[in-house]
Design an enzyme around this catalytic site. Sequence first.
Site, short mmCIF file in Angstrom:
data_model
loop_
_atom_site.label_atom_id
_atom_site.label_comp_id
_atom_site.label_asym_id
_atom_site.label_seq_id
_atom_site.Cartn_x
_atom_site.Cartn_y
_atom_site.Cartn_z
N ARG A 20 3.30 2.46 18.90
CA ARG A 20 4.12 2.96 17.64
C ARG A 20 3.42 4.30 17.31
O ARG A 20 4.22 5.55 17.11
CB ARG A 20 4.12 2.08 16.54
CG ARG A 20 4.82 2.47 15.26
CD ARG A 20 4.79 1.52 14.23
NE ARG A 20 5.65 1.87 12.98
CZ ARG A 20 5.31 2.68 11.87
NH1 ARG A 20 3.91 3.03 12.01
NH2 ARG A 20 5.95 2.90 10.78
N GLN B 204 12.63 1.00 10.72
CA GLN B 204 11.53 1.48 10.14
C GLN B 204 11.31 2.90 10.64
O GLN B 204 10.75 3.56 9.84
CB GLN B 204 10.64 0.55 9.58
CG GLN B 204 9.85 0.72 8.60
CD GLN B 204 8.11 0.69 8.99
OE1 GLN B 204 7.89 1.27 9.79
NE2 GLN B 204 7.62 -0.07 8.02
N SER C 16 4.91 1.52 5.36
CA SER C 16 5.12 1.93 6.91
C SER C 16 4.48 1.14 7.61
O SER C 16 4.41 -0.07 8.08
CB SER C 16 4.66 3.61 6.82
OG SER C 16 5.02 4.07 8.10
N LEU C 17 3.25 1.75 8.32
CA LEU C 17 2.50 1.19 9.22
C LEU C 17 1.76 -0.37 8.52
O LEU C 17 1.68 -1.47 9.23
CB LEU C 17 1.18 1.80 9.95
CG LEU C 17 -0.08 1.98 9.22
CD1 LEU C 17 -1.13 0.81 9.83
CD2 LEU C 17 -0.77 3.31 9.43
N HIS D 75 9.55 8.95 9.30
CA HIS D 75 10.79 8.27 8.67
C HIS D 75 11.90 9.04 8.61
O HIS D 75 12.59 9.27 7.48
CB HIS D 75 10.47 7.64 7.34
CG HIS D 75 9.49 6.59 7.44
ND1 HIS D 75 9.53 5.47 8.27
CD2 HIS D 75 7.87 6.67 7.35
CE1 HIS D 75 8.36 4.71 7.99
NE2 HIS D 75 7.39 5.42 7.77
N GLN E 37 -0.48 4.81 6.66
CA GLN E 37 -1.18 6.21 7.17
C GLN E 37 -1.51 7.40 6.27
O GLN E 37 -0.53 7.42 5.21
CB GLN E 37 -0.30 6.88 8.43
CG GLN E 37 -0.82 7.71 9.09
CD GLN E 37 -0.07 7.81 10.63
OE1 GLN E 37 0.86 7.15 10.94
NE2 GLN E 37 -0.47 8.78 11.37
#
Length: 306
Positions: free
Chosen positions: A116, A246, A91-92, A196, A10
């Site tokens: 998400r 995560q 991440s994503l 996070h 992202q």
Amino acid sequence: MSDCCVFAGQGAQVPGMGRDFAEADATAMELFDKANAVLGFDLKTVCFEGPAEALTKSNVCQPAIFVTSYAAYLALQKRRATPFAAAAGLSLGEWGALCAAGVLDFDATLTVLEARGRFMQEACEATPSGMIAIVGASPAQLDELCAKTGCTPANINSAAQVVLSGDKAQIAAAATTAKELGIKRAIPLATAGAFHSKFMQPAREKLAPVLDGITFHAPKIPVISNVTGRVHSSDPAEIKDVMLRQVTETTRWADDIAAAKELGCTRFIEFGPGKVLSGLIKKIDAALTTLNVSDLATLDATVSAL
């Protein structure tokens, strides 16, 4: 030379992304059309035309970057079938890596990322929070900065760059305290909130039943986890658990690259808009080779390099 495929995270989003892939190849256009059908909104137009504000919303941004990245991945495989020794993503982007490794299919990945992103956006709106990039801090300086401000590490991108999460007051304090500690740079980031971190706990709780409804498979190639900085287990249930963690836990990108090197990877091909990960990889180890596929021009360049 072994290759690792890496998928953008992202913040890489930009209006126009994916458009030239889709206009040049029917398979890519089908991905965007399928995404529209699965998601129930016009993701394709937002990707191809913007506006930028629409792309910044997490429930749009996350599936948008995934579809663009996966279109780039398939475009390379179509032009030059490339075996990968490992896969990773930030991440994503880790979800893109899991999809490329066959852990879950395209439709399921889209479904997960829309949920998400939506849950993370809701968590951001519920509690004002943010992130700040800390550049050039020693481990001792970083520990002191966190102790004094209450911020927590969200992304360990390299030895030189760590991103912290916190509420708005903590982020403001971190910017001031970093100067007092003699840290080289502290850059507040334009994010929706503190990803996070504990601020994402409501999103993690909402995502759990969504993942329960998704079928995961054993990966066909090693996929490296942001949470552990090591290769994911081959057990689908364990992968599901780690991917849920995560949402709230620190991403360890520097460790991911170290794990890929242990698998013999010396060349990294980044898929998706921009080349943020390529830059981070070079900061981790300048001897590593990086390529990226974000549009037709970079596809041509990468095919030539391979």
